[in-house]
Motif scaffolding. Structure first.
Motif, PDB file in Angstrom:
ATOM      1  N   PRO A  54      -3.181  36.042  -2.058  1.00 50.48           N
ATOM      2  CA  PRO A  54      -2.903  35.571  -3.423  1.00 50.48           C
ATOM      3  C   PRO A  54      -3.197  34.077  -3.610  1.00 50.48           C
ATOM      4  CG  PRO A  54      -1.127  36.988  -2.693  1.00 50.48           C
ATOM      5  CD  PRO A  54      -2.002  36.723  -1.490  1.00 50.48           C
ATOM      6  N   ALA A  55      -2.898  33.265  -2.601  1.00 52.73           N
ATOM      7  CA  ALA A  55      -3.177  31.832  -2.696  1.00 52.73           C
ATOM      8  C   ALA A  55      -4.681  31.578  -2.763  1.00 52.73           C
ATOM      9  CB  ALA A  55      -2.573  31.081  -1.516  1.00 52.73           C
TER      10      ALA A  55
ATOM     11  N   GLU B  75      -6.935  33.524  -4.073  1.00 54.05           N
ATOM     12  CA  GLU B  75      -7.369  33.862  -5.429  1.00 54.05           C
ATOM     13  C   GLU B  75      -6.952  32.783  -6.425  1.00 54.05           C
ATOM     14  OE1 GLU B  75      -5.659  37.723  -5.976  1.00 54.05           O
ATOM     15  OE2 GLU B  75      -7.107  38.678  -4.636  1.00 54.05           O
ATOM     16  N   CYS B  76      -5.735  32.278  -6.295  1.00 52.48           N
ATOM     17  CA  CYS B  76      -5.239  31.230  -7.193  1.00 52.48           C
ATOM     18  C   CYS B  76      -6.019  29.930  -7.007  1.00 52.48           C
ATOM     19  CB  CYS B  76      -3.748  30.974  -6.957  1.00 52.48           C
ATOM     20  SG  CYS B  76      -2.703  32.301  -7.536  1.00 52.48           S
TER      21      CYS B  76
ATOM     22  N   ARG C 215      -9.428  30.263  -8.632  1.00 49.76           N
ATOM     23  CA  ARG C 215      -9.267  30.216 -10.089  1.00 49.76           C
ATOM     24  C   ARG C 215      -8.970  28.792 -10.552  1.00 49.76           C
ATOM     25  NH1 ARG C 215     -11.618  31.550 -13.718  1.00 49.76           N
ATOM     26  NH2 ARG C 215     -11.941  33.435 -12.564  1.00 49.76           N
ATOM     27  N   ALA C 216      -8.145  28.060  -9.808  1.00 45.90           N
ATOM     28  CA  ALA C 216      -7.814  26.674 -10.173  1.00 45.90           C
ATOM     29  C   ALA C 216      -9.062  25.796 -10.157  1.00 45.90           C
ATOM     30  CB  ALA C 216      -6.761  26.111  -9.220  1.00 45.90           C
TER      31      ALA C 216
ATOM     32  N   PHE D  79      -3.227  21.497  -6.359  1.00 41.78           N
ATOM     33  CA  PHE D  79      -2.959  22.864  -5.905  1.00 41.78           C
ATOM     34  C   PHE D  79      -1.947  22.797  -4.776  1.00 41.78           C
ATOM     35  CE2 PHE D  79      -3.694  26.794  -3.571  1.00 41.78           C
ATOM     36  CZ  PHE D  79      -3.595  27.706  -4.602  1.00 41.78           C
TER      37      PHE D  79
END
Length: 99
Positions: free
Chosen positions: A28-29, A31-32, A35-36, A68
């Motif tokens: 998940p990190a 992917e985040c 995206r960031a 981030f």
């Protein structure tokens, strides 16, 4: 005025490298983070000169800080002309070769 933002091949490689590093421990990190980084480039479409000038470089070379987690990333980019911004490199702020 809208700028077209493009990624140099080295910057694309940097995204893949940074994402692969996070994928080893936290999907998940990863992917985040990706995206960031992509979302942050929206600023470059309209206000690239609002970012800090890269140390020791010509004014057309700038850095965008992307927060981030507890640190973040730095995008080195070049304002090539009145319509084009090219992201040249992306580094995590905790990398050894961070400038």
């Amino acid at each position: 005025m809208a700028f077209r933002v493009r990624f140099a091949p080295d910057a694309e490689d940097d995204i893949e490298r940074l994402q692969a590093f996070l994928l080893e421990t936290d999907v998940p990190a990863a992917e985040c983070a990706c995206r960031a980084l992509i979302d942050a480039t929206r600023l470059l479409e309209t206000f690239p000169f609002s970012c800090r000038r890269a140390a020791g470089a010509a004014p057309r070379f700038r850095e965008l800080i992307v927060p981030f987690g507890h640190s973040g990333y730095v995008l080195l980019f070049e304002v090539e002309d009145s319509r084009t911004v090219t992201v040249l490199a992306i580094r995590h702020q905790r990398e050894d070769d961070y400038l």
